[in-house]
Motif scaffolding. Structure first.
Motif, PDB file in Angstrom:
ATOM      1  N   PRO A 116       0.818  -1.218   0.000  1.00  0.00           N
ATOM      2  CA  PRO A 116       0.000   0.000   0.000  1.00  0.00           C
ATOM      3  C   PRO A 116       0.855   1.273   0.000  1.00  0.00           C
ATOM      4  CG  PRO A 116      -0.945  -1.593   1.497  1.00  0.00           C
ATOM      5  CD  PRO A 116       0.394  -2.151   1.050  1.00  0.00           C
ATOM      6  N   GLU A 117       2.048   1.189   0.561  1.00  0.00           N
ATOM      7  CA  GLU A 117       2.923   2.365   0.609  1.00  0.00           C
ATOM      8  C   GLU A 117       3.603   2.652  -0.725  1.00  0.00           C
ATOM      9  OE1 GLU A 117       2.008   0.748   4.382  1.00  0.00           O
ATOM     10  OE2 GLU A 117       3.198  -0.274   2.851  1.00  0.00           O
ATOM     11  N   THR A 118       3.794   1.628  -1.561  1.00  0.00           N
ATOM     12  CA  THR A 118       4.514   1.833  -2.826  1.00  0.00           C
ATOM     13  C   THR A 118       3.607   1.838  -4.045  1.00  0.00           C
ATOM     14  OG1 THR A 118       4.953  -0.532  -3.166  1.00  0.00           O
ATOM     15  CG2 THR A 118       6.590   0.729  -1.898  1.00  0.00           C
ATOM     16  N   SER A 119       2.369   1.405  -3.894  1.00  0.00           N
ATOM     17  CA  SER A 119       1.474   1.302  -5.042  1.00  0.00           C
ATOM     18  C   SER A 119       0.994   2.669  -5.502  1.00  0.00           C
ATOM     19  CB  SER A 119       0.263   0.438  -4.683  1.00  0.00           C
ATOM     20  OG  SER A 119      -0.629   0.380  -5.768  1.00  0.00           O
ATOM     21  N   SER A 120       1.129   2.908  -6.794  1.00  0.00           N
ATOM     22  CA  SER A 120       0.634   4.160  -7.374  1.00  0.00           C
ATOM     23  C   SER A 120      -0.874   4.145  -7.543  1.00  0.00           C
ATOM     24  CB  SER A 120       1.272   4.392  -8.750  1.00  0.00           C
ATOM     25  OG  SER A 120       2.662   4.471  -8.635  1.00  0.00           O
ATOM     26  N   TYR A 121      -1.456   2.933  -7.676  1.00  0.00           N
ATOM     27  CA  TYR A 121      -2.863   2.818  -8.014  1.00  0.00           C
ATOM     28  C   TYR A 121      -3.716   2.184  -6.926  1.00  0.00           C
ATOM     29  CZ  TYR A 121      -0.674   3.683 -12.476  1.00  0.00           C
ATOM     30  OH  TYR A 121       0.076   4.229 -13.472  1.00  0.00           O
ATOM     31  N   GLY A 122      -3.106   1.543  -5.944  1.00  0.00           N
ATOM     32  CA  GLY A 122      -3.864   0.888  -4.893  1.00  0.00           C
ATOM     33  C   GLY A 122      -4.524  -0.400  -5.334  1.00  0.00           C
ATOM     34  N   PHE A 123      -4.059  -0.983  -6.436  1.00  0.00           N
ATOM     35  CA  PHE A 123      -4.635  -2.209  -6.981  1.00  0.00           C
ATOM     36  C   PHE A 123      -4.192  -3.399  -6.135  1.00  0.00           C
ATOM     37  CE2 PHE A 123      -4.366  -5.525 -10.499  1.00  0.00           C
ATOM     38  CZ  PHE A 123      -5.722  -5.799 -10.479  1.00  0.00           C
ATOM     39  N   LEU A 124      -5.140  -4.073  -5.499  1.00  0.00           N
ATOM     40  CA  LEU A 124      -4.840  -5.149  -4.565  1.00  0.00           C
ATOM     41  C   LEU A 124      -4.044  -6.279  -5.214  1.00  0.00           C
ATOM     42  CD1 LEU A 124      -5.153  -6.225  -1.676  1.00  0.00           C
ATOM     43  CD2 LEU A 124      -7.319  -7.248  -2.398  1.00  0.00           C
ATOM     44  N   ASP A 125      -4.409  -6.690  -6.426  1.00  0.00           N
ATOM     45  CA  ASP A 125      -3.671  -7.772  -7.069  1.00  0.00           C
ATOM     46  C   ASP A 125      -2.225  -7.387  -7.364  1.00  0.00           C
ATOM     47  OD1 ASP A 125      -5.459  -9.809  -6.956  1.00  0.00           O
ATOM     48  OD2 ASP A 125      -5.735 -10.006  -9.113  1.00  0.00           O
ATOM     49  N   ALA A 160       8.854 -11.949 -14.884  1.00  0.00           N
ATOM     50  CA  ALA A 160       8.302 -10.620 -14.597  1.00  0.00           C
ATOM     51  C   ALA A 160       9.047  -9.607 -15.461  1.00  0.00           C
ATOM     52  CB  ALA A 160       8.453 -10.290 -13.123  1.00  0.00           C
ATOM     53  N   ARG A 161       8.303  -8.902 -16.293  1.00  0.00           N
ATOM     54  CA  ARG A 161       8.927  -7.932 -17.189  1.00  0.00           C
ATOM     55  C   ARG A 161       8.260  -6.562 -17.125  1.00  0.00           C
ATOM     56  NH1 ARG A 161       6.298 -11.939 -19.374  1.00  0.00           N
ATOM     57  NH2 ARG A 161       4.658 -11.619 -20.880  1.00  0.00           N
ATOM     58  N   ASP A 162       7.367  -6.425 -16.160  1.00  0.00           N
ATOM     59  CA  ASP A 162       6.656  -5.163 -16.022  1.00  0.00           C
ATOM     60  C   ASP A 162       6.605  -4.791 -14.545  1.00  0.00           C
ATOM     61  OD1 ASP A 162       5.126  -2.933 -16.481  1.00  0.00           O
ATOM     62  OD2 ASP A 162       3.268  -4.017 -16.901  1.00  0.00           O
ATOM     63  N   LEU A 163       7.771  -4.458 -13.981  1.00  0.00           N
ATOM     64  CA  LEU A 163       7.852  -4.088 -12.575  1.00  0.00           C
ATOM     65  C   LEU A 163       7.932  -2.578 -12.434  1.00  0.00           C
ATOM     66  CD1 LEU A 163       8.968  -7.111 -12.570  1.00  0.00           C
ATOM     67  CD2 LEU A 163      10.076  -6.448 -10.457  1.00  0.00           C
ATOM     68  N   ASP A 164       7.218  -2.045 -11.442  1.00  0.00           N
ATOM     69  CA  ASP A 164       7.319  -0.631 -11.100  1.00  0.00           C
ATOM     70  C   ASP A 164       8.691  -0.385 -10.477  1.00  0.00           C
ATOM     71  OD1 ASP A 164       4.659  -0.438 -11.832  1.00  0.00           O
ATOM     72  OD2 ASP A 164       3.914  -0.507  -9.771  1.00  0.00           O
ATOM     73  N   PRO A 165       9.197   0.860 -10.530  1.00  0.00           N
ATOM     74  CA  PRO A 165      10.501   1.143  -9.921  1.00  0.00           C
ATOM     75  C   PRO A 165      10.575   0.744  -8.445  1.00  0.00           C
ATOM     76  CG  PRO A 165       9.831   2.974 -11.310  1.00  0.00           C
ATOM     77  CD  PRO A 165       8.661   2.016 -11.250  1.00  0.00           C
TER      78      PRO A 165
END
Length: 186
Positions: A116-125, A160-165
């Protein structure tokens, strides 16, 4: 072999919508018949409608985990091998709880390693692997029957090829604690 196919047809708190239609498509595509022809005794169990009437993503997501953990435990107690068909990634927390797993191989385009602290969108999955590793959603995860977080040192992230920073930074930090565990395509 006795097999229990556990169907959890949810996507973001919604029953039989979006990716939650995937389990039915796999069943409709002949999975049960193929396993039966191969000589397996197959039982199919849908977890049914869980959560609340509002379909809130977090409440329903963890209710799905609870239901899956319970079904997996029942399957194992009955001498059956559980196969979980789900429409969302968070269901993994229920699957590992039911299996009393001590390691996990996460094969996904996304890392699902936000909190929850790093998510830009708050998407649970997008937090599913992090929750399964005990990095977030502690009270909700602790309520899943039999849940014990998987030690990040016992996790392999594959393809995994689509990781957030922030996911990359967190994963690198976890990997520094377990440098000998193989990692693919990060």
């Amino acid at each position: 072999m006795k097999v229990s196919i556990i169907v959890a047809p949810y996507d973001s708190g919604h029953y039989h919508e979006g990716c939650g239609q995937g389990p039915d498509a796999i069943i409709g595509g002949g999975l049960v018949e193929a396993l039966t022809v191969a000589g397996h005794d197959v039982a199919v169990e849908d977890i049914g409608k869980v959560g609340d009437e509002q379909g809130r993503e977090i409440a329903t997501g963890f209710a799905v985990c609870n239901a899956v953990a319970t079904k997996v435990n029942l399957a194992r107690d009955g001498g059956r091998f559980p196969i979980i068909l789900a429409g969302n990634c968070l269901t993994a927390a229920g699957a590992v709880a039911g299996e009393v797993a001590d390691s996990i191989i996460w094969i996904d385009q996304h890392g699902d390693f936000n909190t929850p602290e790093t998510s830009s969108y708050g998407f649970l999955d997008g937090m599913a692997l992090a929750a399964t590793l005990g990095l977030c959603w502690h009270p909700m995860a602790a309520a899943i029957p039999g849940f014990r977080p998987i030690d990040p040192a016992r996790c392999m992230l594959v393809d995994a090829r689509d990781l957030d920073p922030d996911e990359k930074d967190c994963w690198k930090l976890c990997r520094s604690c377990a440098p000998n565990v193989p990692v693919q395509s990060i």
